[in-house]
Design a protein around this motif. Structure first.
Motif, PDB file in Angstrom:
ATOM      1  N   LEU A  23      -4.832  40.670  20.347  1.00 31.13           N
ATOM      2  CA  LEU A  23      -5.402  40.289  21.754  1.00 31.13           C
ATOM      3  C   LEU A  23      -6.033  41.264  22.167  1.00 31.13           C
ATOM      4  O   LEU A  23      -6.822  41.042  23.207  1.00 31.13           O
ATOM      5  CB  LEU A  23      -4.047  39.907  22.413  1.00 31.13           C
ATOM      6  N   MET A  24      -6.138  42.638  21.568  1.00 26.94           N
ATOM      7  CA  MET A  24      -7.056  43.534  22.149  1.00 26.94           C
ATOM      8  C   MET A  24      -8.279  43.827  21.135  1.00 26.94           C
ATOM      9  O   MET A  24      -8.989  44.576  21.147  1.00 26.94           O
ATOM     10  CB  MET A  24      -6.296  44.944  22.039  1.00 26.94           C
ATOM     11  N   GLY A  25      -8.476  42.698  20.174  1.00 26.65           N
ATOM     12  CA  GLY A  25      -9.828  43.015  19.524  1.00 26.65           C
ATOM     13  C   GLY A  25      -9.312  43.597  18.244  1.00 26.65           C
ATOM     14  O   GLY A  25     -10.430  43.924  17.421  1.00 26.65           O
ATOM     15  N   LEU A  26      -8.160  44.067  17.761  1.00 26.10           N
ATOM     16  CA  LEU A  26      -7.849  44.799  16.559  1.00 26.10           C
ATOM     17  C   LEU A  26      -7.352  43.773  15.454  1.00 26.10           C
ATOM     18  O   LEU A  26      -6.936  42.727  15.889  1.00 26.10           O
ATOM     19  CB  LEU A  26      -7.167  45.944  16.882  1.00 26.10           C
ATOM     20  N   GLU A  27      -7.217  44.236  14.280  1.00 26.18           N
ATOM     21  CA  GLU A  27      -6.652  43.489  13.223  1.00 26.18           C
ATOM     22  C   GLU A  27      -5.339  43.775  13.115  1.00 26.18           C
ATOM     23  O   GLU A  27      -4.784  44.994  13.417  1.00 26.18           O
ATOM     24  CB  GLU A  27      -7.315  43.634  11.993  1.00 26.18           C
ATOM     25  N   GLY A  28      -4.477  43.312  12.812  1.00 27.87           N
ATOM     26  CA  GLY A  28      -3.069  43.425  12.259  1.00 27.87           C
ATOM     27  C   GLY A  28      -2.732  43.376  10.907  1.00 27.87           C
ATOM     28  O   GLY A  28      -3.585  43.345   9.990  1.00 27.87           O
ATOM     29  N   GLU A  29      -1.585  43.272  10.523  1.00 25.85           N
ATOM     30  CA  GLU A  29      -1.133  43.312   9.140  1.00 25.85           C
ATOM     31  C   GLU A  29      -1.170  42.137   8.553  1.00 25.85           C
ATOM     32  O   GLU A  29      -1.721  41.867   7.228  1.00 25.85           O
ATOM     33  CB  GLU A  29       0.352  43.963   8.940  1.00 25.85           C
ATOM     34  N   TYR A  30      -0.884  40.994   9.460  1.00 28.58           N
ATOM     35  CA  TYR A  30      -1.123  39.635   8.853  1.00 28.58           C
ATOM     36  C   TYR A  30      -1.986  38.837   9.405  1.00 28.58           C
ATOM     37  O   TYR A  30      -2.300  37.615   8.796  1.00 28.58           O
ATOM     38  CB  TYR A  30       0.385  38.864   9.097  1.00 28.58           C
ATOM     39  N   ILE A  31      -2.482  39.271  10.428  1.00 30.02           N
ATOM     40  CA  ILE A  31      -3.821  38.655  11.175  1.00 30.02           C
ATOM     41  C   ILE A  31      -4.792  39.506  10.786  1.00 30.02           C
ATOM     42  O   ILE A  31      -5.009  40.485  11.673  1.00 30.02           O
ATOM     43  CB  ILE A  31      -3.421  38.551  12.765  1.00 30.02           C
TER      44      ILE A  31
ATOM     45  N   ALA B 299       8.819  38.412  14.435  1.00 29.39           N
ATOM     46  CA  ALA B 299       8.570  39.892  14.906  1.00 29.39           C
ATOM     47  C   ALA B 299       7.338  40.533  14.440  1.00 29.39           C
ATOM     48  O   ALA B 299       6.550  41.182  15.075  1.00 29.39           O
ATOM     49  CB  ALA B 299       9.832  40.814  14.576  1.00 29.39           C
ATOM     50  N   ALA B 300       6.988  40.107  13.048  1.00 31.27           N
ATOM     51  CA  ALA B 300       5.806  40.712  12.606  1.00 31.27           C
ATOM     52  C   ALA B 300       4.459  40.026  13.342  1.00 31.27           C
ATOM     53  O   ALA B 300       3.467  40.841  13.457  1.00 31.27           O
ATOM     54  CB  ALA B 300       5.779  40.500  11.185  1.00 31.27           C
ATOM     55  N   ILE B 301       4.665  38.869  13.457  1.00 34.25           N
ATOM     56  CA  ILE B 301       3.495  38.473  14.117  1.00 34.25           C
ATOM     57  C   ILE B 301       3.206  38.709  15.412  1.00 34.25           C
ATOM     58  O   ILE B 301       2.203  38.716  16.197  1.00 34.25           O
ATOM     59  CB  ILE B 301       3.641  36.596  14.141  1.00 34.25           C
ATOM     60  N   LEU B 302       4.401  38.776  16.386  1.00 36.07           N
ATOM     61  CA  LEU B 302       4.504  39.492  17.490  1.00 36.07           C
ATOM     62  C   LEU B 302       3.885  40.667  17.620  1.00 36.07           C
ATOM     63  O   LEU B 302       2.870  40.917  18.441  1.00 36.07           O
ATOM     64  CB  LEU B 302       5.924  39.526  18.263  1.00 36.07           C
ATOM     65  N   ASP B 303       4.144  41.526  16.807  1.00 33.45           N
ATOM     66  CA  ASP B 303       3.581  42.923  16.784  1.00 33.45           C
ATOM     67  C   ASP B 303       2.043  42.789  16.411  1.00 33.45           C
ATOM     68  O   ASP B 303       1.344  43.526  17.135  1.00 33.45           O
ATOM     69  CB  ASP B 303       4.175  43.680  15.744  1.00 33.45           C
ATOM     70  N   ASP B 304       1.638  42.040  15.429  1.00 37.13           N
ATOM     71  CA  ASP B 304       0.165  41.762  15.145  1.00 37.13           C
ATOM     72  C   ASP B 304      -0.350  41.124  16.550  1.00 37.13           C
ATOM     73  O   ASP B 304      -1.599  41.654  16.576  1.00 37.13           O
ATOM     74  CB  ASP B 304       0.144  40.890  13.878  1.00 37.13           C
ATOM     75  N   LEU B 305       0.044  40.173  16.924  1.00 36.94           N
ATOM     76  CA  LEU B 305      -0.660  39.325  18.152  1.00 36.94           C
ATOM     77  C   LEU B 305      -0.864  40.489  19.145  1.00 36.94           C
ATOM     78  O   LEU B 305      -2.012  40.586  19.895  1.00 36.94           O
ATOM     79  CB  LEU B 305       0.171  38.266  18.670  1.00 36.94           C
ATOM     80  N   LEU B 306      -0.113  41.459  19.666  1.00 37.05           N
ATOM     81  CA  LEU B 306      -0.340  42.503  20.586  1.00 37.05           C
ATOM     82  C   LEU B 306      -1.406  43.339  20.195  1.00 37.05           C
ATOM     83  O   LEU B 306      -2.179  43.791  20.992  1.00 37.05           O
ATOM     84  CB  LEU B 306       0.839  43.213  20.848  1.00 37.05           C
TER      85      LEU B 306
ATOM     86  N   GLU C 106      -0.570  47.407   1.350  1.00 36.89           N
ATOM     87  CA  GLU C 106      -0.634  46.023   1.853  1.00 36.89           C
ATOM     88  C   GLU C 106       0.888  45.980   2.271  1.00 36.89           C
ATOM     89  O   GLU C 106       1.901  46.379   1.713  1.00 36.89           O
ATOM     90  CB  GLU C 106      -0.916  45.259   0.838  1.00 36.89           C
ATOM     91  N   PRO C 107       1.272  44.909   3.401  1.00 36.06           N
ATOM     92  CA  PRO C 107       2.570  44.608   3.788  1.00 36.06           C
ATOM     93  C   PRO C 107       3.232  43.649   2.989  1.00 36.06           C
ATOM     94  O   PRO C 107       2.476  42.950   2.077  1.00 36.06           O
ATOM     95  CB  PRO C 107       2.367  44.043   5.282  1.00 36.06           C
ATOM     96  N   PRO C 108       4.567  43.492   2.925  1.00 35.54           N
ATOM     97  CA  PRO C 108       5.021  42.345   2.022  1.00 35.54           C
ATOM     98  C   PRO C 108       4.685  40.921   2.494  1.00 35.54           C
ATOM     99  O   PRO C 108       4.378  40.650   3.436  1.00 35.54           O
ATOM    100  CB  PRO C 108       6.647  42.698   2.326  1.00 35.54           C
TER     101      PRO C 108
END
Length: 670
Positions: free
Chosen positions: A34-42, A24-31, A10-12
């Motif tokens: 937006l392609m239908g994949l899960e991120g670390e915080y989303i 920065a973390a949310i930007l990486d997650d959003l990219l 799990e991420p911090p």
């Protein structure tokens, strides 16, 4: 799914990150999101199941782990909607691309797939900006995705409308008539290939014309939004291409290439030309090709009848080999928004109509065929028929069940080949056959009138008269209710006329039935006239009639019989003249003028009036039926009161000859 990750991966928590680190973390997650994949915080919400089609079509809902800065939370939530739209559209394209959804849905999905590819290209470009541009922020990402978000929202809304119409995921079958009328086609597929074609047992699926209707309605409702209008126009243009391919095939070749029952024209393959040649009914024309009224695109609603007729005409031409329609047609509209769209339909309709008319009137000599039927059924130039009646009188006097039909046919063939007869030049004399009808004419007419409720001002066509060959006539006179076995050959005699395809479309079983009714009626009048003429000969030759008796009662009786015979003969002759010269002949001349493309009498004298050239085959068929119905009505054969009033007259005329013989015997005994 991210929820299944162990705690060690799990991420911090977001609360422990600074504002810049959160962005920065949310930007990486959003990219990724937006392609239908899960991120670390989303991540996906707990109720979302990626393996369930219904959840995928509704779109993935995402949640953000707690602790995100409120200013970043709002921007992220607004962009997560686009991620939901993309995941829903990706599932929509996958589902709608299945075989059973048909070519129109496949074309629509191909167009949407191009847009989704452009969407992924945009995400890749934004990811490159994220890597190479240090000033790239969440706000910049939001600004770059605004136009695309609007496009994805329009696609998602459109997909939701499709989803509401599609019931295939719930497993509901379509109970509409169009869902059940393909049984014959399904059986034929199984017989030919041993298996059912894809989509053969189609469920309730929005496909074909309904897809185009939905796109058109959506385009109309979004006409105030330029971006949405341009998007929907592009989708409609692409989706209509396979439909236009089917439409052009139908309009220019008379064929249907429709594996998934998407086209507005439905073909009943069980009705074949060979079946038509056996009984020459017009079922082939009326039922083989019909319109799916619930699946007509709005663009074709106003011209659907022309589309149906154009293909039907060409189909007949193709089956008869009268015109070469196998050539490839080039430079035809490929989509509904082509300005030549309506011109293409009108020109194809005009060409198909002229081709079939030429086939009927020129190649198959429809006018000559009708003229031949007039000779045989309406006793026009009937010198051969008079000779035939003279030769067959002894046979026709028998009860109809004892009549030798083969002998009558031989006599008819002999008469038709008699030198000097007008029938010797008739090329269709081989098509005439003798037949004995087992139902009396008056009984049949009374049954039809009583069943259909036809009265003086409601002489409709006899479209269902074939179903009432031996109907009961509860209110008819005692004459019409008499046992049919008492009929003589004169009363049962009728002609059958063999008609080849495609003339059998115009001269169908319904029209031949009308010809037979008129023929039997004219024959009965001719027979009555013959009986009355025989009585007149007796009155002038037999001594018991010419000799003046001393008994005044006998003389009075003879005078009354003479007067009755004379008046009846005049009536029968005048009525025959009325039916032939004042009813059949004028209506026949009008029919032939229309068949041959002539002008009406009102316009024939005006040279400035352009002749009517836009004749259609269906109008020709209607003219033929209208001519026969008019003759039946004006000959007073469709009115029950007149039929009842006329029956005693015919019975009395039939009894006049026996009365004369009794008189002869009585006078001789005196």
């Amino acid at each position: 799914m991210a929820s299944l990750l162990p705690e060690s991966l799990e991420p911090p928590p977001l609360e422990q990150l600074s504002s810049d680190a959160q962005e920065a973390a949310i930007l990486d997650d959003l990219l990724h999101v937006l392609m239908g994949l899960e991120g670390e915080y989303i991540r996906y919400v707990g109720s979302y199941e990626p393996s369930v089609d219904k959840d995928r079509l509704d779109g993935a809902n995402f949640r953000i782990l707690p602790g995100l800065d409120p200013s970043l939370q709002d921007l992220t939530d607004s962009m997560l909607k686009m991620a939901k739209y993309y995941s829903a559209m990706d599932a929509f394209v996958e589902v709608q691309s299945r075989e059973e959804f048909g070519a129109i849905n496949h074309a629509l999905c191909a167009s949407i797939r191009k847009l989704l590819r452009d969407y992924l290209v945009l995400i890749a470009q934004l990811e490159n900006q994220r890597i190479t541009n240090e000033s790239f922020s969440l706000h910049v990402l939001h600004l770059h995705t605004l136009p695309t978000s609007h496009m994805m929202f329009q696609l998602y809304t459109l997909a939701r409308e499709f989803h509401n119409k599609n019931e295939v995921l719930e497993g509901d079958f379509d109970g509409s008539p169009d869902g059940l009328d393909n049984v014959d086609n399904i059986l034929e597929q199984i017989q030919e290939s041993g298996e059912l074609a894809p989509g053969g047992m189609s469920k309730s699926i929005c496909k074909g014309g309904n897809v185009l209707r939905l796109l058109t309605d959506r385009l109309s409702s979004m006409s105030g939004d330029p971006a949405a209008r341009a998007l929907l126009q592009s989708l409609l243009r692409d989706a209509s291409r396979p439909y236009m391919t089917m439409l052009n095939e139908w309009l220019h070749h008379g064929g249907i290439k429709d594996r998934h029952a998407e086209f507005l024209i439905k073909e009943q393959k069980s009705i074949k030309r060979e079946k038509l040649e056996e009984d020459f009914t017009d079922e082939y024309w009326e039922k083989r090709y019909t319109i799916r009224d619930l699946e007509v695109p709005p663009q074709l609603e106003a011209v659907k009848d022309k589309v149906l007729l154009a293909g039907k005409y060409l189909n007949v031409v193709r089956e008869c080999g009268g015109v070469d329609i196998s050539k490839e047609v080039h430079d035809v509209p490929k989509s509904f928004d082509d300005p030549r769209f309506l011109d293409n339909i009108n020109s194809a309709y005009a060409h198909a109509n002229s081709s079939l008319l030429s086939l009927l009137l020129t190649t198959h000599a429809l006018s000559a065929r009708l003229q031949s039927m007039k000779h045989y059924f309406f006793l026009d130039h009937s010198d051969f028929f008079t000779y035939f009646l003279d030769l067959s009188a002894s046979e026709l006097k028998k009860p109809f069940r004892h009549v030798n039909v083969s002998k009558l046919q031989s006599l008819l063939d002999l008469v038709l080949r008699q030198p000097g007869s007008i029938a010797t030049q008739d090329p269709f004399k081989e098509d005439v056959k003798v037949h004995m009808n087992d139902v009396g004419l008056m009984k049949f007419l009374m049954g039809v009138v009583n069943v259909r409720g036809i009265e003086q001002d409601d002489a409709n066509d006899l479209g269902t008269a074939e179903k009432h060959r031996t109907p009961a006539a509860p209110h008819a006179s005692s004459t019409t209710e008499a046992d049919s076995s008492n009929m003589t050959g004169f009363e049962a005699l009728e002609f059958k006329f063999s008609v080849p395809f495609p003339l059998s479309l115009v001269i169908s079983s319904k029209t031949v039935l009308r010809y037979q009714i008129l023929f039997r009626y004219l024959l009965s009048m001719r027979h009555l006239e013959g009986l009355l003429v025989n009585s007149w000969e007796d009155h002038n030759k037999v001594l018991s009639w010419t000799h003046r008796s001393q008994d005044p009662r006998l003389e009075m009786w003879k005078r009354r019989a003479w007067t009755l015979r004379s008046r009846m003969l005049v009536f029968v002759q005048q009525f025959t003249y009325y039916c032939t010269a004042e009813v059949i002949e004028p209506n026949w001349q009008r029919l032939m003028a229309r068949v041959n493309g002539g002008q009406d009498s009102a316009t024939a004298q005006d040279s400035s009036v352009t002749p009517r050239v836009n004749r259609t085959v269906d109008e020709l068929m209607e003219d033929h039926v209208d001519f026969l119905d008019t003759c039946l009505k004006e000959c007073m054969l469709m009115n029950s009161r007149l039929l009842r009033a006329r029956s005693p007259l015919y019975s009395l005329a039939d009894q006049l000859q026996p009365i004369s013989e009794v008189t002869n015997n009585t006078a001789a005994s005196l």
